[in-house]
Write a protein that holds these residues in place. Sequence first.
Motif, mmCIF file in Angstrom:
data_model
loop_
_atom_site.group_PDB
_atom_site.id
_atom_site.type_symbol
_atom_site.label_atom_id
_atom_site.label_comp_id
_atom_site.label_asym_id
_atom_site.label_seq_id
_atom_site.Cartn_x
_atom_site.Cartn_y
_atom_site.Cartn_z
ATOM 1 N N VAL B 21 0.691 -1.309 -0.200
ATOM 2 C CA VAL B 21 0.042 -0.028 -0.039
ATOM 3 C C VAL B 21 0.916 1.162 -0.020
ATOM 4 C CG1 VAL B 21 -1.785 1.526 1.360
ATOM 5 C CG2 VAL B 21 -1.683 -1.069 1.319
ATOM 6 N N TYR B 22 0.643 2.266 -0.787
ATOM 7 C CA TYR B 22 1.315 3.458 -0.869
ATOM 8 C C TYR B 22 0.773 4.758 -0.563
ATOM 9 C CZ TYR B 22 3.922 0.425 -4.282
ATOM 10 O OH TYR B 22 4.729 -0.624 -4.724
ATOM 11 N N CYS B 23 1.289 5.600 0.019
ATOM 12 C CA CYS B 23 1.094 6.792 0.597
ATOM 13 C C CYS B 23 1.722 7.782 0.180
ATOM 14 C CB CYS B 23 0.995 6.737 2.120
ATOM 15 S SG CYS B 23 0.644 8.052 2.991
ATOM 16 N N ASN B 24 1.434 8.762 -0.706
ATOM 17 C CA ASN B 24 2.010 9.802 -1.115
ATOM 18 C C ASN B 24 1.448 11.047 -1.115
ATOM 19 O OD1 ASN B 24 3.891 7.925 -3.047
ATOM 20 N ND2 ASN B 24 1.925 7.051 -3.636
ATOM 21 N N SER B 25 2.569 12.083 -1.014
ATOM 22 C CA SER B 25 2.176 13.424 -0.923
ATOM 23 C C SER B 25 3.217 14.192 -1.611
ATOM 24 C CB SER B 25 2.027 13.777 0.544
ATOM 25 O OG SER B 25 1.976 15.078 0.852
ATOM 26 N N SER B 26 2.769 15.530 -1.847
ATOM 27 C CA SER B 26 3.917 16.494 -2.295
ATOM 28 C C SER B 26 4.489 17.396 -1.444
ATOM 29 C CB SER B 26 3.386 17.344 -3.417
ATOM 30 O OG SER B 26 2.057 18.141 -2.897
ATOM 31 N N SER B 27 3.948 17.104 -0.064
ATOM 32 C CA SER B 27 4.224 17.914 1.281
ATOM 33 C C SER B 27 5.380 17.129 2.258
ATOM 34 C CB SER B 27 3.167 18.079 2.251
ATOM 35 O OG SER B 27 2.207 19.179 1.365
ATOM 36 N N VAL B 28 6.065 17.660 2.627
ATOM 37 C CA VAL B 28 7.054 17.015 3.658
ATOM 38 C C VAL B 28 6.368 16.781 5.127
ATOM 39 C CG1 VAL B 28 9.225 17.392 4.863
ATOM 40 C CG2 VAL B 28 9.018 17.866 2.657
ATOM 41 N N PHE B 29 6.355 15.845 6.089
ATOM 42 C CA PHE B 29 5.737 15.681 7.140
ATOM 43 C C PHE B 29 7.085 15.079 8.212
ATOM 44 C CE2 PHE B 29 1.546 15.635 6.102
ATOM 45 C CZ PHE B 29 1.332 15.230 4.648
ATOM 46 N N SER B 30 6.841 15.595 9.415
ATOM 47 C CA SER B 30 7.849 15.434 10.343
ATOM 48 C C SER B 30 7.802 14.198 10.889
ATOM 49 C CB SER B 30 7.637 16.567 11.430
ATOM 50 O OG SER B 30 6.274 16.193 12.194
ATOM 51 N N SER B 31 6.829 13.424 10.561
ATOM 52 C CA SER B 31 6.690 12.016 10.842
ATOM 53 C C SER B 31 5.285 11.569 10.261
ATOM 54 C CB SER B 31 6.486 11.864 12.801
ATOM 55 O OG SER B 31 5.283 12.243 12.904
ATOM 56 N N LEU B 32 5.388 10.044 10.365
ATOM 57 C CA LEU B 32 4.143 9.589 9.532
ATOM 58 C C LEU B 32 3.766 8.472 10.170
ATOM 59 C CD1 LEU B 32 3.384 9.718 5.736
ATOM 60 C CD2 LEU B 32 3.241 7.422 7.004
ATOM 61 N N GLN B 33 2.688 8.333 10.322
ATOM 62 C CA GLN B 33 1.948 7.071 10.939
ATOM 63 C C GLN B 33 1.080 6.070 10.345
ATOM 64 O OE1 GLN B 33 0.326 8.922 14.322
ATOM 65 N NE2 GLN B 33 1.765 9.591 15.472
ATOM 66 N N TRP B 34 0.944 5.020 10.649
ATOM 67 C CA TRP B 34 0.042 4.059 9.948
ATOM 68 C C TRP B 34 -0.768 3.471 10.965
ATOM 69 C CZ3 TRP B 34 -0.512 2.887 4.947
ATOM 70 C CH2 TRP B 34 0.201 3.244 3.934
ATOM 71 N N TYR B 35 -2.243 3.558 10.522
ATOM 72 C CA TYR B 35 -3.082 3.011 11.431
ATOM 73 C C TYR B 35 -4.061 1.901 10.442
ATOM 74 C CZ TYR B 35 -2.958 7.259 14.371
ATOM 75 O OH TYR B 35 -2.358 8.007 15.232
ATOM 76 N N ARG B 36 -4.588 0.975 11.362
ATOM 77 C CA ARG B 36 -5.505 0.014 10.860
ATOM 78 C C ARG B 36 -7.003 0.222 11.576
ATOM 79 N NH1 ARG B 36 -4.076 -5.790 11.076
ATOM 80 N NH2 ARG B 36 -5.162 -5.836 13.155
ATOM 81 N N GLN B 37 -8.140 0.524 10.733
ATOM 82 C CA GLN B 37 -9.433 0.938 11.202
ATOM 83 C C GLN B 37 -10.355 -0.467 10.941
ATOM 84 O OE1 GLN B 37 -11.203 4.216 9.940
ATOM 85 N NE2 GLN B 37 -12.186 4.582 11.966
ATOM 86 N N GLU B 38 -11.176 -1.054 11.849
ATOM 87 C CA GLU B 38 -12.290 -2.021 11.496
ATOM 88 C C GLU B 38 -13.508 -1.213 11.795
ATOM 89 O OE1 GLU B 38 -11.443 -5.632 13.428
ATOM 90 O OE2 GLU B 38 -9.245 -5.564 13.651
ATOM 91 N N PRO B 39 -14.548 -1.843 11.032
ATOM 92 C CA PRO B 39 -15.769 -1.239 10.909
ATOM 93 C C PRO B 39 -16.321 -1.043 12.304
ATOM 94 C CG PRO B 39 -15.602 -3.077 9.510
ATOM 95 C CD PRO B 39 -14.481 -3.243 10.327
ATOM 96 N N GLY B 40 -16.693 0.341 12.782
ATOM 97 C CA GLY B 40 -17.464 0.648 13.979
ATOM 98 C C GLY B 40 -16.167 1.073 15.100
ATOM 99 N N GLU B 41 -15.010 0.957 14.649
ATOM 100 C CA GLU B 41 -13.932 1.304 15.708
ATOM 101 C C GLU B 41 -13.130 2.375 15.222
ATOM 102 O OE1 GLU B 41 -15.364 -1.858 17.808
ATOM 103 O OE2 GLU B 41 -13.642 -0.542 18.355
ATOM 104 N N GLY B 42 -12.440 2.958 16.236
ATOM 105 C CA GLY B 42 -11.391 4.006 16.001
ATOM 106 C C GLY B 42 -10.178 3.303 15.483
ATOM 107 N N PRO B 43 -9.419 4.149 14.666
ATOM 108 C CA PRO B 43 -8.134 3.658 14.194
ATOM 109 C C PRO B 43 -7.162 3.212 15.176
ATOM 110 C CG PRO B 43 -8.656 5.815 13.042
ATOM 111 C CD PRO B 43 -9.482 5.741 14.362
ATOM 112 N N VAL B 44 -6.383 2.206 14.998
ATOM 113 C CA VAL B 44 -5.390 1.733 15.829
ATOM 114 C C VAL B 44 -4.050 2.025 15.388
ATOM 115 C CG1 VAL B 44 -4.629 -0.336 17.013
ATOM 116 C CG2 VAL B 44 -7.218 0.033 16.872
#
Lengths: 113, 108
Positions: B21-44
């Motif tokens: 899975v790819y995550c692309n931007s033209s902007s610079v970020f100080s950090s990047l996080q990955w989350y997984r979210q299941e239906p009806g729940e918040g991202p983990v």
Amino acid sequence: DAGVTQSPTHLIKTRGQHVTLRCSPISGHKSVSWYQQVLGQGPQFIFQYYEKEERGRGNFPDRFSARQFPNYSSELNVNALLLGDSALYLCASSNGEMNTEAFFGQGTRLTVV
Amino acid sequence: TQLLEQSPQFLSIQEGENLTVYCNSSSVFSSLQWYRQEPGEGPVLLVTVVTGGEVKKLKRLTFQFGDARKDSSLHITAAQPGDTGLYLCAGRRSKLIFGTGTRLQVFP
């Protein structure tokens, strides 16, 4: 330790009404952020509060407001509800103001009819 | 304007397959996080990457932050049905900005 808790978990409101959503952060965390997640999309930033002061605001109308209390819990208020406000509202708690990891609650599912 | 674009938007695979899975931007970020979210729940939160070029492994998941800190990838080896969910990248600037999401379904 309890994680981020949000209440209520589900809510049905009528157009024009107002709603208050509540969030309790992880113990010791001083920052709370609110996000709106419409079905099928990523969360959109609404507000961030740190030490009871607003530190950031997303591109949402003035109908949306929030506050943080001395115990660091937070409320999100939405007035004059529209059908398009139907979404999952997520609260995230962080230890610091910036560049720290965010931990999310299970969200409040708001349905406006 | 969506600052972070994820691809693919949907992914449906058989158990045992690999995926990226790819995550692309033209902007610079100080950090990047990955989350997984299941239906009806918040991202983990799965991982946080901070340094350009950084690679982190979490069991069968490998996360990489681009050298310029503008993009990231998530590679899953030998996917399992338990990996099913919505995968979200999120870049940190003054606030956390989420990507468009990738919905993964792994069939037994």
